[in-house]
Design an enzyme around this catalytic site. Structure first.
Site, PDB file in Angstrom:
ATOM      1  CB  CYS A   1      24.821  51.491  34.394  1.00 10.96           C
ATOM      2  SG  CYS A   1      25.212  52.688  33.106  1.00 10.96           S
TER       3      CYS A   1
ATOM      4  CG  ASP B   1      24.270  44.371  32.217  1.00  8.30           C
ATOM      5  OD1 ASP B   1      24.128  45.492  32.747  1.00  8.30           O
ATOM      6  OD2 ASP B   1      23.837  44.095  31.088  1.00  8.30           O
TER       7      ASP B   1
ATOM      8  CG  HIS C   1      22.329  48.142  32.560  1.00  8.74           C
ATOM      9  ND1 HIS C   1      23.633  47.809  32.288  1.00  8.74           N
ATOM     10  CD2 HIS C   1      22.192  49.449  32.237  1.00  8.74           C
ATOM     11  CE1 HIS C   1      24.258  48.875  31.805  1.00  8.74           C
ATOM     12  NE2 HIS C   1      23.413  49.876  31.770  1.00  8.74           N
TER      13      HIS C   1
END
Length: 257
Positions: free
Chosen positions: A82, A212, A214
């Site tokens: 990440c 994000d 992810h």
């Protein structure tokens, strides 16, 4: 960070999230980097409504960027990549908007290139190359300076809650108004890397515009990423109250070519 923990930490999402594994298995296994880069979405926060109807202050990123996320180049980096993906998103902003010194303009570095750079500059041992070790805001500052000659300010916030609301929020308002570049955020208990693209403050508190990294799967439309929460306004008070946080803020005053 293991896969289950990474899922739970990704912006508050839990196991019911579709991580795209079944879809990805149907794709060709050997994709070239150029093919994957052609599928990356640009400026995925556009069209997201403000979290506050009448904000006291709202400061946003200035310029375009690409959304990098787990597996977007064909490398399955779930559970550890990440921070690398957030760096790539930040680097893409520099590619679009930064006026670099002659000979320093280059596309976002790959994960192996990021690892090798950290080894070359002496921050990591040789065994780090090819590993699945995750990296944070300090490494991000080294990488952006190494590849783009962009110095970064790293801000440490000792805890969530009041200090995060008071210290981090004001730092972010000042950063976006002066520099306009995306920010990387990470912590200890909350150790999932987040890209921060804006901050909005209202009478009842502040919100961070979070992208994000992810997400894992085939490219989604901007509206679908926003609907699933991969790009969202996240209330500062919802962040982990017991975690410290670090911010990596690229110092890009000489921006926008």
């Amino acid at each position: 960070m293991d896969k289950k923990k990474d899922k739970e930490a990704a912006g508050g999402v839990t196991e019911e999230i579709d991580w795209g594994e079944s879809t990805v298995r149907k794709e060709k296994k050997n994709r070239s980097n150029s093919t994957w880069k052609e599928t990356l979405l640009k400026s995925v926060h556009c069209g997201l409504p403000s979290p506050v109807i009448d904000p006291l202050k709202c400061s946003l990123i200035n310029g375009q960027y690409l959304y990098f996320h787990y597996g977007c180049d064909g490398q399955d980096d779930r559970g550890w990549g990440c921070g690398y993906r957030t760096i790539q998103t930040m680097a893409s902003w520099l590619c679009y908007n930064w006026c670099p010194p002659a000979g320093r303009c280059r596309p976002p570095p790959s994960l192996p290139e990021i690892q090798q750079a950290l080894v070359s500059m002496g921050d990591k041992p040789g065994s780090f190359s090819g590993s699945r070790e995750w990296i944070g805001t300090f490494e991000a500052s080294l990488v952006l300076d190494y590849f783009y000659d962009v110095p970064c300010k790293v801000v440490h916030v000792r805890g969530g809650g009041t200090e995060l609301e008071q210290v981090a929020v004001e730092e972010l308002h000042q950063h976006f108004r002066k520099h306009g570049s995306p920010v990387m955020m990470g912590g200890d208990r909350d150790n999932s890397s987040k890209g921060i693209l804006g901050v909005c403050t209202g009478d009842e508190g502040s919100y961070l515009l979070v992208v994000d990294p992810h997400y894992y799967g085939c490219p989604l439309a901007e509206a679908e990423l926003q609907r699933r929460g991969w790009v969202q306004w996240k209330r500062v008070s919802s962040l982990d109250q017991c975690s410290f946080y670090n911010l990596c803020l690229p110092q890009t005053t000489r921006k926008i070519c």
